[in-house]
Write an enzyme that holds these catalytic residues in place. Structure first.
Site, short mmCIF file in Angstrom:
data_model
loop_
_atom_site.label_atom_id
_atom_site.label_comp_id
_atom_site.label_asym_id
_atom_site.label_seq_id
_atom_site.Cartn_x
_atom_site.Cartn_y
_atom_site.Cartn_z
N GLU A 1 -3.53 -8.16 -12.22
CA GLU A 1 -4.25 -6.89 -12.03
C GLU A 1 -5.42 -6.73 -13.00
O GLU A 1 -6.43 -6.11 -12.66
CB GLU A 1 -3.29 -5.71 -12.18
CG GLU A 1 -2.28 -5.58 -11.06
CD GLU A 1 -0.97 -6.33 -11.32
OE1 GLU A 1 -0.01 -6.14 -10.54
OE2 GLU A 1 -0.90 -7.10 -12.30
N PHE B 1 12.13 3.40 -10.81
CA PHE B 1 11.71 2.00 -10.87
C PHE B 1 10.19 1.90 -10.77
O PHE B 1 9.57 2.48 -9.89
CB PHE B 1 12.37 1.22 -9.73
CG PHE B 1 11.95 -0.22 -9.66
CD1 PHE B 1 12.30 -1.11 -10.66
CD2 PHE B 1 11.21 -0.69 -8.58
CE1 PHE B 1 11.92 -2.44 -10.60
CE2 PHE B 1 10.81 -2.02 -8.50
CZ PHE B 1 11.18 -2.90 -9.52
N GLN B 2 9.59 1.19 -11.70
CA GLN B 2 8.15 0.98 -11.79
C GLN B 2 7.37 2.29 -11.87
O GLN B 2 6.31 2.45 -11.27
CB GLN B 2 7.64 0.13 -10.61
CG GLN B 2 8.12 -1.33 -10.70
CD GLN B 2 7.42 -2.25 -9.73
OE1 GLN B 2 6.94 -1.84 -8.69
NE2 GLN B 2 7.36 -3.54 -10.07
N LYS C 1 3.74 7.34 -3.37
CA LYS C 1 4.02 6.61 -2.12
C LYS C 1 4.23 7.56 -0.95
O LYS C 1 3.77 7.27 0.18
CB LYS C 1 5.23 5.71 -2.30
CG LYS C 1 5.52 4.87 -1.06
CD LYS C 1 6.47 3.74 -1.32
CE LYS C 1 6.64 2.89 -0.05
NZ LYS C 1 7.46 1.69 -0.27
N MET D 1 -15.39 -17.40 -33.49
CA MET D 1 -15.95 -16.27 -34.22
C MET D 1 -15.02 -15.80 -35.33
O MET D 1 -15.47 -15.43 -36.42
CB MET D 1 -16.26 -15.11 -33.27
CG MET D 1 -17.05 -13.99 -33.92
SD MET D 1 -18.64 -14.51 -34.60
CE MET D 1 -19.64 -14.56 -33.13
#
Length: 595
Positions: free
Chosen positions: A50, A112-113, A162, A480
């Site tokens: 993602e 969940f999630q 949802k 760096m």
């Protein structure tokens, strides 16, 4: 017409002219993905992470000038996207990120999630929405695009439960912008302030125009060019502003700041009037505001975002407005009143600048036949591509070498993470750029550290036939960080050396691409030309350039130092500046001191 919430999302994106959506499916967005499949209104690009989806959408926006779109699921989908959102926020990139959320009855139950996407994204978005009513979905998406693209651009998150994607409602997408009472960005500058700015700039003996990424985002490049050429003043740009003014023009002094050119930094420090346009005096440009203001100067600051003006330095003439509009008004006033800096004073100023420029701060020793200098690779790439390719980079020494040695000639040609400094953006940026401009050659310049942060996107490139070239300047170090350890931490190389790197050639081939390894300077040009040939035949090429392990980026302004207190390359430390500028390198430089 009754549509589901998911269908409303897809139809709304189509109404906004969305061409690509970058994303990754999951339970909370399955309804939306089903609608994407059934309605077939735009192309979806399935990334492998993602974070990469948001970076690719970001690059699409930077390259096209349109709003980029990403779609992620709830929970870890949203948290994985945060780095990409914060990166876009730091660089003012217009994005709409749609995130799935658990159903409304489950919000707050540790389902969940489930994460509080609105809460955790709030510090790094321009705005965010939680849509709890399907009837508000179309209007909310319209507002999201409107807010993302107007004023100072930025990412907007739309979090959709949802059950909202499953609910039914009438669909009607707004044709005109929605009036948002609390959000009315100012686009026209104050006429009195613009007149004052023109008079102040015309009175300058040592003027300079300092521009940033706001010129690119505001499509104001031509207005900037016209103003600089009309006034005859020198100009300098930030890392994010590269390409807004042609690098080959004699009035351009190069990039300024931490790794800016000697002439740009000392000119900025010694100017008596600074016109800042679409730039914000950030800490990479002006490390210590008090040191910057030690030499008296007047500052004119033009920006569409009022919160950016006078945030770090005192400003004499603030102008809030769209930079293109303000520059156009300034040009008209200059022409009408013949108000430009005095030619005699300007000639003296240019003579001083030319003396600084003659020291050639970007010269480097390229005499070795066995060791590839990273600067040389960038120079050769510029030569092979005729300075015309779209270049993306990750973050580190390779980023600065690219900024210094690739002459960017047009806006939206250079894509990098300037504000957040996000490693791992280079490859997904190249993906988004190539999709936005398929006719352009696209090169990702990266390091062996950065590329591994999103290297899985080589799989995405294979699936969607995205032919870019990855140029890895491989020195075996987090370069760096190692440079800072050398200069300020007694050369103690704490966790910066890689002793278990993969075989990048085999890895590229395993993903279905062309892999090359280059170890000698004489092989550099041939490899780049071969890569271009493969690109134009539709193949991605990964070139692993084995470069000088201890090459440093100079000039360098350390933390706590002024713009005229640069650490310079060795060839400049041996000569005396042809000016009265205080040059720290004329004294012994103690590399053991901590900034």
């Amino acid at each position: 017409m009754q549509l589901s919430g998911a269908q409303i999302v897809v139809q709304s994106l189509k109404a906004e002219g969305v061409e690509y959506v970058f994303g990754y499916p999951g339970g909370a967005v399955l309804e939306i993905y089903d609608a994407i499949f059934q309605l077939n209104k735009f192309k979806h690009i399935l990334t492998r992470h993602e974070q990469a989806a948001v970076h690719a959408a970001d690059a699409y926006a930077r390259t096209s000038g349109k709003v980029g779109v990403a779609l992620v699921t709830s929970g870890p989908g949203a948290t994985n996207a945060l780095t990409g959102i914060a990166t876009a926020y730091s660089d003012s990139i217009p994005l709409v990120v749609i995130s799935g959320q658990v159903a409304k009855p489950s919000i707050g139950t540790d389902a969940f999630q489930e994460v509080d996407t609105v809460g955790i994204s709030r510090p790094c978005v321009k705005h965010n929405f939680l849509v709890t009513d399907v009837n508000e979905l179309a209007n909310t998406l319209k507002k999201a695009f409107q807010i993302a693209a107007s004023g100072r651009p930025g990412p907007v998150v739309v979090d959709i439960p949802k059950d909202v994607t499953q609910a039914m409602a009438k669909f009607s997408y707004p044709q005109e912008d929605i009036f948002i009472r609390s959000y009315q960005p100012v686009v026209q500058g104050h006429t009195g302030q613009i007149k004052k700015a023109v008079q102040m700039f015309a009175s300058a003996k040592r003027p300079i125009v300092y521009f940033g990424g706001g010129i690119v985002l505001g499509n104001a490049s031509q207005a900037l060019i016209d103003f600089v050429r009309l006034t005859g003043a020198p100009c300098t740009g930030t890392l994010m502003g590269l390409g807004a003014y042609p690098s080959g023009d004699k009035q351009y002094l190069g990039m300024l700041g931490m790794h800016g050119t000697y002439e740009a930094n000392v000119a900025m420090q010694n100017a008596d009037v600074v016109l800042a346009v679409g730039a914000r005096f950030d800490d990479r440009v002006v490390s210590v505001p008090s040191k910057f203001l030690e030499k008296p100067k007047k500052i004119i600051h033009v920006d569409v975002d009022p919160s950016s003006i006078a945030k770090r330095v005192r400003v004499d003439v603030p102008i809030v407005g769209d930079v293109k509009n303000v520059l156009s008004e300034m040009i008209a006033l200059c022409e009408k009143q013949d108000s430009v800096p005095n030619r005699e004073s300007l000639d003296k100023w240019w003579k001083t600048i030319d003396a600084w420029r003659s020291r050639d701060c970007l010269w480097f020793d390229n005499s070795s036949e066995d060791v590839i200098k990273p600067q040389f690779v960038v120079q050769k790439l510029a030569e092979v591509t005729n300075n015309s390719a779209i270049i993306t980079s990750d973050v580190g020494q390779h980023q600065m070498f690219t900024a210094q040695y690739y002459p960017f000639e047009r806006p939206r040609q250079w894509l990098n993470s300037g504000g957040l400094g996000t490693m791992g953006v280079g490859l997904p940026y190249a993906m988004g750029a190539k999709l936005a401009a398929p006719e352009q050659d696209v090169f990702c310049i990266t390091g062996e550290g950065s590329i591994q942060m999103n290297i899985q996107e080589l799989s995405t490139c294979f699936q969607y036939h995205i032919p870019v070239t990855v140029v890895t300047l491989n020195n075996g170090y987090l370069g760096m960080v190692r440079q800072w350890q050398e200069l300020y931490y007694g050369n103690r190389e704490s966790e910066t050396y890689f002793d278990s790197l993969p075989d990048f050639v085999k890895l590229a081939e395993a993903y279905g691409h062309v892999g090359m390894r280059v170890t000698k300077p004489s092989e550099v040009e041939g490899a780049l030309r071969e890569a271009l040939k493969h690109n134009r035949e539709g193949r991605l090429v990964f070139i692993d350039f084995i470069t000088d392990k201890k090459q440093n980026v100079f000039p360098m302004v350390g933390n706590g130092k002024g713009l005229d207190e640069m650490v310079l390359p060795a060839h400049m430390r041996e000569t005396k500046a042809d000016s009265d500028v205080n040059d720290v390198n004329d004294r012994d430089y103690d590399t053991r001191s901590v900034p």
